[in-house]
Each structure stands twice: as C-alpha cells, then as structure tokens.
Scaffold this active site. Structure first.
Site, PDB file in Angstrom:
ATOM      1  CG  ASP A   1      -0.524  -0.522   2.494  1.00 41.45           C
ATOM      2  OD1 ASP A   1       0.820  -0.498   2.573  1.00 41.45           O
ATOM      3  OD2 ASP A   1      -1.243  -0.817   3.323  1.00 41.45           O
TER       4      ASP A   1
ATOM      5  CG  HIS B   1      -5.937  -2.139   8.922  1.00 40.05           C
ATOM      6  ND1 HIS B   1      -5.948  -0.894   9.152  1.00 40.05           N
ATOM      7  CD2 HIS B   1      -4.667  -2.341   9.070  1.00 40.05           C
ATOM      8  CE1 HIS B   1      -4.824  -0.360   9.586  1.00 40.05           C
ATOM      9  NE2 HIS B   1      -4.040  -1.429   9.480  1.00 40.05           N
TER      10      HIS B   1
ATOM     11  CD  GLU C   1      -8.872   1.093   7.751  1.00 42.43           C
ATOM     12  OE1 GLU C   1      -8.763  -0.116   8.531  1.00 42.43           O
ATOM     13  OE2 GLU C   1      -8.381   2.163   7.971  1.00 42.43           O
TER      14      GLU C   1
HETATM   15  C1  F6R Z   1       1.351  -1.482   6.119  1.00 42.63           C
HETATM   16  C2  F6R Z   1       0.032  -2.090   6.298  1.00 42.63           C
HETATM   17  C3  F6R Z   1      -0.699  -1.976   7.460  1.00 42.63           C
HETATM   18  C4  F6R Z   1       0.102  -2.280   8.694  1.00 42.63           C
HETATM   19  C5  F6R Z   1      -0.766  -2.439   9.949  1.00 42.63           C
HETATM   20  C6  F6R Z   1       0.173  -2.410  11.254  1.00 42.63           C
HETATM   21  O1  F6R Z   1       1.948  -1.432   4.794  1.00 42.63           O
HETATM   22  O2  F6R Z   1      -0.339  -2.636   5.279  1.00 42.63           O
HETATM   23  O3  F6R Z   1      -1.663  -2.919   7.416  1.00 42.63           O
HETATM   24  O4  F6R Z   1       0.712  -3.593   8.491  1.00 42.63           O
HETATM   25  O5  F6R Z   1      -1.306  -1.137  10.207  1.00 42.63           O
HETATM   26  O6  F6R Z   1       1.064  -1.410  11.524  1.00 42.63           O
HETATM   27  P1  F6R Z   1       2.184  -1.334  12.599  1.00 42.63           P
HETATM   28  O7  F6R Z   1       3.124  -2.544  12.160  1.00 42.63           O
HETATM   29  O8  F6R Z   1       2.763  -0.087  12.515  1.00 42.63           O
HETATM   30  O9  F6R Z   1       1.411  -1.694  13.767  1.00 42.63           O
END
Ligand code: F6R
Length: 242
Positions: free
Chosen positions: A67, A138, A143
C-alpha cells in the site's frame, strides 16, 4: 493456520526474516509482497544484516508493496516509498526497476491501481507476502467492511487507523485519509502469506483473525480461507488466543 509464538519482538523479527531469506535463497527470482509500519522494521534490519554478510543477493528479486498513501510524494519521510528505501532497498542489491510501490501521486489513482494489479499479476503470483495487522484487524489498508473481492484499489482510512498512524506525523491533520492498497483478492493470490504482530494492542485482532467468524467486519479473518498462512506473534499478541 500455522501459528508461531515467540518471546519478544526480536525473536519474531528473526523468524520472519528467516522466512524471507529462505524464500530468496531458494528462488533467485522470487516475487515478494512487502509491508511497511513499525512491525516489520526489525525483520528488514535482519535481512539487511544477512545481505551485508554476503550471504544473500536480491539482484533478480521483484517486490510489490501492499500500500501507499495518496498525495505524499516519495521524498516525504512518511511515504511508504521513503520507508522502504530507508529500511530496506537502499541497503541491498535489488534492481530498482524490480521495485513496485503503488504511486499515490498519480494523476489518476484509479488507473494507477488497475495498472499496479496488472503488473503484479503478470509477474506471476507473489511467492511470499508479508503482512502486519491493524488494531481494527485491517491488512494492507483493507478496512473493516470492505469486500473480500477487491483487487488493488483506492481506500479511505478509518478514524482509528488515522489515529494509530498519527504517531509518525507532526499532527493528526497531516495524516492522509486516502490510500492505495492491494485488495483482499490480491492478498489471497499470494502462494504463501506470513503475518507478523507484536504487543498487547494486537491481541484482540489476532484472536479474531484466528478464531473469529470469517467476515469483512474483521478483514484479517479472510486469511482463514488461504491454505498457506503462518502467523508469527509474540506472547503479548498471543495473550487473547483461546
Ligand atoms: C502497512 C500495512 C498495514 C500495517 C498495520 C500494522 O503496509 O499494510 O496494514 O501492517 O497497520 O502497522 P504497525 O506494524 O505499524 O502496527
């Protein structure tokens, strides 16, 4: 689902890095799907260490990121392009032409999504796709409530995702509200999926993903439909598993 529970972030990062490294060592031209966020930073550090020791080359590897925010240019420290470059790509011998990250600055973001999906599918399936998980469940930026049938698309972030990501920005209002993300169908097209999560704030989402009903309300529950998923978590993220 194969579940690996480790004691801490360090150990989770090492096991995840081993999955990535073994894929690349086994298949010189593997296609990797990659996440950003706080969780994979330790994994990328370990991958870079192994490359610096001369034990692995990424010359023929292709990567596709999950993303990217809309309207943050590549030089913005919060863009996922910047993140990937500073945490991984600038430290390894990957051919820059083989790096793919959705372009959130494209004039026509819908067209960008279609082209991104086409590029991904014409490269063959991802041999391995790494994921993190949001506290709302997510994966990528899919979402709660989004269909399981989506390919790469434009998405609007939930308020709690914007709040969770605000830690990287000066103020809440600076966090983009729109992003481009691989869809659920794209994610499920990977041959192998590895999801990593650490910390108590992920415990509910982890339990719902593993034991809950398969429903778009809990996006990560879709992984129950894939036949090769490994979840690498620490004790805290595993604390609500029953
Ligand atoms: C990022 C992504 C998100 C994150 C998720 C967890 O490329 O796709 O789904 O993996 O928001 O983020 P962290 O690791 O910062 O808790």
């Amino acid at each position: 689902m194969n579940i690996i529970i480790k004691n801490n972030y360090e150990e989770v990062s090492q096991v995840a890095a081993d999955f990535l490294l073994n894929t690349v060592k086994d298949k010189k031209n593997a296609v990797l799907g990659l996440p950003t966020g706080s969780t994979p930073i330790g994994m990328y550090e370990k991958v870079v260490e192994e490359h610096k020791k001369g034990n692995v080359s990424f010359k023929d590897i292709k990567t596709f990121n999950l993303d990217e925010y809309v309207n943050l240019d590549r030089d913005n420290i919060n863009s996922y392009y910047y993140f990937m470059n500073s945490n991984l790509f600038s430290h390894i011998d990957i051919d820059k032409n083989n790096i793919h990250i959705p372009n959130g600055m494209a004039d026509d973001v819908e067209k960008e999504c279609m082209e991104y999906e086409e590029k991904l599918q014409s490269s063959g399936s991802m041999d391995i796709l790494f994921l993190g998980i949001g506290i709302n469940g997510h994966i990528g930026f899919n979402e709660p409530g989004e269909s399981f049938q989506t390919t790469t698309h434009v998405t609007h972030l939930e308020h709690n995702t914007i709040e969770a990501n605000a830690r990287f920005f000066d103020k809440l209002e600076d966090v983009p509200t729109t992003a481009l993300t691989m869809g659920m169908k794209t994610i499920l097209s990977a041959k192998k999926i590895v999801l990593i999560a650490t910390g108590e704030n992920k415990a509910n989402a982890v339990n719902e993903m593993v034991n809950g009903k398969v429903t778009p309300k809990m996006p990560a529950s879709v992984l129950q439909l894939h036949n090769d998923v490994t979840i690498i978590i620490d004790n805290l993220a595993a604390s609500k598993l029953n």
